[in-house]
Write a protein that holds these residues in place. Sequence first.
Motif, PDB file in Angstrom:
ATOM      1  N   ILE A  11       0.849  -1.215   0.000  1.00 49.86           N
ATOM      2  CA  ILE A  11       0.000   0.000   0.000  1.00 49.86           C
ATOM      3  C   ILE A  11       0.870   1.245   0.000  1.00 49.86           C
ATOM      4  N   ILE A  12       1.949   1.221   0.825  1.00 51.00           N
ATOM      5  CA  ILE A  12       2.847   2.383   0.864  1.00 51.00           C
ATOM      6  C   ILE A  12       3.469   2.607  -0.507  1.00 51.00           C
ATOM      7  N   LEU A  13       3.859   1.516  -1.184  1.00 55.24           N
ATOM      8  CA  LEU A  13       4.449   1.634  -2.516  1.00 55.24           C
ATOM      9  C   LEU A  13       3.439   2.201  -3.516  1.00 55.24           C
ATOM     10  N   ASP A  14       2.181   1.686  -3.458  1.00 54.14           N
ATOM     11  CA  ASP A  14       1.147   2.178  -4.377  1.00 54.14           C
ATOM     12  C   ASP A  14       0.885   3.664  -4.170  1.00 54.14           C
ATOM     13  N   GLU A  15       0.789   4.078  -2.898  1.00 53.89           N
ATOM     14  CA  GLU A  15       0.522   5.487  -2.603  1.00 53.89           C
ATOM     15  C   GLU A  15       1.705   6.353  -3.015  1.00 53.89           C
ATOM     16  N   SER A  16       2.922   5.816  -2.894  1.00 51.10           N
ATOM     17  CA  SER A  16       4.106   6.570  -3.324  1.00 51.10           C
ATOM     18  C   SER A  16       4.090   6.756  -4.834  1.00 51.10           C
ATOM     19  N   GLU A  17       3.716   5.682  -5.552  1.00 52.67           N
ATOM     20  CA  GLU A  17       3.625   5.810  -7.001  1.00 52.67           C
ATOM     21  C   GLU A  17       2.536   6.795  -7.410  1.00 52.67           C
ATOM     22  N   ARG A  18       1.423   6.718  -6.686  1.00 51.33           N
ATOM     23  CA  ARG A  18       0.346   7.672  -6.964  1.00 51.33           C
ATOM     24  C   ARG A  18       0.807   9.103  -6.706  1.00 51.33           C
ATOM     25  N   LEU A  19       1.532   9.300  -5.605  1.00 48.90           N
ATOM     26  CA  LEU A  19       2.079  10.619  -5.278  1.00 48.90           C
ATOM     27  C   LEU A  19       3.035  11.077  -6.373  1.00 48.90           C
ATOM     28  N   ASN A  20       3.845  10.157  -6.875  1.00 47.41           N
ATOM     29  CA  ASN A  20       4.791  10.491  -7.945  1.00 47.41           C
ATOM     30  C   ASN A  20       4.047  10.885  -9.224  1.00 47.41           C
ATOM     31  N   ARG A  21       2.947  10.119  -9.547  1.00 42.54           N
ATOM     32  CA  ARG A  21       2.157  10.465 -10.732  1.00 42.54           C
ATOM     33  C   ARG A  21       1.508  11.836 -10.581  1.00 42.54           C
ATOM     34  N   LEU A  22       1.001  12.102  -9.384  1.00 42.22           N
ATOM     35  CA  LEU A  22       0.337  13.377  -9.134  1.00 42.22           C
ATOM     36  C   LEU A  22       1.306  14.539  -9.324  1.00 42.22           C
ATOM     37  N   ILE A  23       2.500  14.408  -8.743  1.00 42.60           N
ATOM     38  CA  ILE A  23       3.496  15.476  -8.884  1.00 42.60           C
ATOM     39  C   ILE A  23       3.898  15.622 -10.344  1.00 42.60           C
ATOM     40  N   GLY A  24       4.060  14.494 -11.036  1.00 40.23           N
ATOM     41  CA  GLY A  24       4.402  14.563 -12.463  1.00 40.23           C
ATOM     42  C   GLY A  24       3.328  15.251 -13.278  1.00 40.23           C
ATOM     43  N   ASP A  25       2.048  14.911 -13.011  1.00 45.91           N
ATOM     44  CA  ASP A  25       0.953  15.549 -13.743  1.00 45.91           C
ATOM     45  C   ASP A  25       0.872  17.032 -13.438  1.00 45.91           C
ATOM     46  N   ILE A  26       1.101  17.409 -12.182  1.00 45.76           N
ATOM     47  CA  ILE A  26       1.062  18.831 -11.816  1.00 45.76           C
ATOM     48  C   ILE A  26       2.141  19.599 -12.563  1.00 45.76           C
ATOM     49  N   LEU A  27       3.344  19.053 -12.604  1.00 45.50           N
ATOM     50  CA  LEU A  27       4.439  19.718 -13.322  1.00 45.50           C
ATOM     51  C   LEU A  27       4.135  19.788 -14.821  1.00 45.50           C
TER      52      LEU A  27
END
Length: 598
Positions: free
Chosen positions: A410-426
């Motif tokens: 779950i921590i890994l999935d949420e980290s990947e989601r966080l990474n996608r979110l930051i990437g999409d924002i940029l």
Amino acid sequence: MTKFRAKLTLILIVLIGCSMLVAGIFMAKVLENSHTESLKQNMERELQVIAATNVWDRTGTEEELVSYYSSQAIRLKQATNERVTFVRADGKVLGDSDENPTHMDNHFTRPEIAAARSEGVGYMTRFSDTLHVNMLYAAIPIKDKNQQILGYLRISMSLAQVEETIRSVWLFLIGGLALLFLIAGIVSYRIARGITRPIERMTKVAQQITNMNYASRVPAYSNDEVGQLGQAINRMSESLQAQMARIQENERRLNGVMENMMSGIMMIDRDERITLMNPSAETILGFSSQELLGKRYNEAKQQYEFAQLIQECIELQDTIRDEMIFYYPEERILDIHLSPIAHEDEEWSGVLIVIHDITAVRRLERMRSEFVANVSHELKTPIAAVKGFAETLLAGALNDKETAVSFLQIILDESERLNRLIGDILELSKIESKRIPMNFSPIYLPEFLEKSLSVLRKEAEKKHIELSMQVDDDIYIEADEDRLRQIMINLLSNGIAYTQEGGKVRVRVEPLDANADGDYERLRLIVSDTGMGIPKKDLPRIFERFYRVDKARSRSSGGTGLGLSIVKHLVELHKGTIRVHSEVGIGTRFTIELPVIH
């Protein structure tokens, strides 16, 4: 002025002529109606006399009856000089003074017979093909003692005499009008000349005043309305001559400052009328100075809150500053500063209004605030999940290997989601700031779409979703391949994510605007699915950043809420348009239209 004199003369002639023409037409019509009515009354009396002096219940064979009534009709015509017709109750003509009854049609439905049957007497005027003149027909029913209709008696006569009388009236009317027009022309010309001569002089003086020759004056005329008009022009010239120097000085002083100010300036005098507006104020308020100058501020089509603010300043006679939203000519946020104007010899003489357009500043502040709030909210969810599960592991869950592995996943999935979110924002930030370069090149769409579908085919197979495309073999487009693939991947991913197992996701390409050579100028790309659909209330907002129709479903599928916003911006960078159509429970269709050549 010669044209005006001619027009006035013509108007007088036309008025007189029209009056006489209307009177003549009315007189001729009255005469015609009166003569016709008199003929009808005489014909009715003749019918009654004939009906009373003849036998109508005669018996015999049809030939005998036809012979008898025909001889009677001929005898009556010799006495009255009118056509006489005997008609049986069923419409059969038994006798006629002018025609052979055996060759005549059944008269039961003739208008005059029908009117006689229903009203007791019937009249009809129609053109006679035999005599080539208009004929007036009159008919009455013949009844027995029991009021049963035995037949009908009809007579007719020519209206040639009436028409000849009307023609005589028209000839007299035309002759009289011609003579009257001649007399009216002479009289009208003299009247028009007497009116227009002083007006010509006044016009010359008015033209000289227009050319700033304020010393010009109108000669004295009589004390009638024309003379009073001349005196008024003289007084106006004197007043303008005195005021022009003052006006020119004020204009020189104000124009240089007002024309070049970025802020809107508006001035209202002590009579609450708008007396001054600069170009910036016209732009901000959406009205030209010609529309507003001289009007009261509360009658000048202005927003109600703005008028109330001016009223408050007038009543308090104190400085007021406020921020207000205007909705015309477009939505704007304005900073309005109102100051009372006072001179040395007066306590109060008006209001000076200074208007600043701060729409861009406030919009930027709001966008920054909303963006920070949305980003903070979106980042908080995965961070909270990572923190919560990490604390749980530290609290002792590490000893349970199965639970620990689950939590770490779950921590890994949420980290990947966080990474996608930051990437999409940029990514969205770069797109919106127009900082991304667009590398346009020819793209062979069948091969391009096949590669795009292959990227997502495994994901679709997990849910048994059928991916398909429909595109002609010779379709090319000039676009940024990476950005176009990003558009297609986002739309296809959404279609797969929100389509139930066993559904379908389809891509279709349609050429648009074909020219005479068969080449097309635009392409339509349609991405459709058979998923859950989008409610109508959510359709206008689906391209907003972080907007989700089903928030729980979106987060569980790993969506960031930025995909469709990125798609919309990328489509616009390709000078295209995107729209969506969806029905709940049936599916969703995204339609993109792009130019073929850039």
